[in-house]
Design a protein around this motif. Structure first.
Motif, short mmCIF file in Angstrom:
data_model
loop_
_atom_site.label_atom_id
_atom_site.label_comp_id
_atom_site.label_asym_id
_atom_site.label_seq_id
_atom_site.Cartn_x
_atom_site.Cartn_y
_atom_site.Cartn_z
N TYR A 82 0.85 -1.19 0.00
CA TYR A 82 0.00 0.00 0.00
C TYR A 82 0.88 1.24 0.00
O TYR A 82 1.79 1.36 0.82
CB TYR A 82 -0.88 0.04 1.25
CG TYR A 82 -1.79 -1.14 1.41
CD1 TYR A 82 -3.07 -1.11 0.89
CD2 TYR A 82 -1.37 -2.28 2.09
CE1 TYR A 82 -3.93 -2.19 1.03
CE2 TYR A 82 -2.22 -3.36 2.24
CZ TYR A 82 -3.49 -3.32 1.72
OH TYR A 82 -4.33 -4.39 1.87
N ARG A 83 0.62 2.16 -0.89
CA ARG A 83 1.32 3.44 -0.93
C ARG A 83 0.57 4.39 -0.02
O ARG A 83 -0.64 4.55 -0.15
CB ARG A 83 1.34 3.98 -2.36
CG ARG A 83 2.07 5.29 -2.52
CD ARG A 83 3.55 5.07 -2.39
NE ARG A 83 4.27 6.21 -2.91
CZ ARG A 83 5.36 6.70 -2.33
NH1 ARG A 83 5.84 6.15 -1.24
NH2 ARG A 83 5.98 7.71 -2.86
N THR A 84 1.27 5.02 0.91
CA THR A 84 0.61 5.97 1.81
C THR A 84 0.70 7.37 1.22
O THR A 84 1.41 7.60 0.24
CB THR A 84 1.27 5.98 3.20
OG1 THR A 84 2.56 6.60 3.11
CG2 THR A 84 1.41 4.58 3.77
N ASP A 85 0.03 8.31 1.85
CA ASP A 85 0.12 9.71 1.41
C ASP A 85 1.20 10.46 2.17
O ASP A 85 1.27 11.68 2.13
CB ASP A 85 -1.24 10.41 1.58
CG ASP A 85 -1.72 10.43 3.02
OD1 ASP A 85 -1.04 9.84 3.90
OD2 ASP A 85 -2.77 11.02 3.27
N ARG A 86 2.07 9.74 2.85
CA ARG A 86 3.15 10.37 3.60
C ARG A 86 4.53 9.86 3.19
O ARG A 86 5.46 9.83 3.98
CB ARG A 86 2.91 10.21 5.10
CG ARG A 86 2.70 8.79 5.54
CD ARG A 86 2.35 8.74 7.02
NE ARG A 86 2.30 7.38 7.49
CZ ARG A 86 1.36 6.89 8.25
NH1 ARG A 86 0.37 7.64 8.64
NH2 ARG A 86 1.40 5.64 8.64
N GLY A 87 4.62 9.41 1.94
CA GLY A 87 5.91 9.00 1.41
C GLY A 87 6.44 7.69 1.97
O GLY A 87 7.64 7.54 2.16
N SER A 88 5.54 6.74 2.23
CA SER A 88 5.96 5.45 2.77
C SER A 88 5.08 4.34 2.21
O SER A 88 4.17 4.60 1.42
CB SER A 88 5.91 5.46 4.30
OG SER A 88 4.58 5.65 4.75
#
Length: 73
Positions: free
Chosen positions: A17-23
């Motif tokens: 899963y790609r987060t919206d906080r660069g992780s």
């Protein structure tokens, strides 16, 4: 955004899963093999999950998609 293993088991594992906080979040199999864990220095409060090589394609796909979005294409 998520990348599910095309050969995943019924529980949907593994998935990245790609987060919206660069992780990234990685859903995979808990590593409990003492020999495997002994080769790593895992700090308290952290864990290790295992994903198969076939999942690496999703990292590439995410980065390529982000690059296309930045170029506006």
């Amino acid at each position: 955004m998520a990348g599910k293993d095309p050969d995943s088991n019924p529980t949907g594992s593994p998935t990245i899963y790609r987060t919206d906080r660069g992780s990234w979040f990685v859903q995979g199999w808990v590593v409990s093999d003492p020999e495997a864990l002994a080769t790593m220095d895992i700090p308290e409060g952290e864990t290790v999950v295992e994903i198969p090589d076939r999942m690496i394609q999703f990292f590439r796909e995410f980065f390529e998609e982000e690059a296309r979005a930045e170029r506006g294409s």
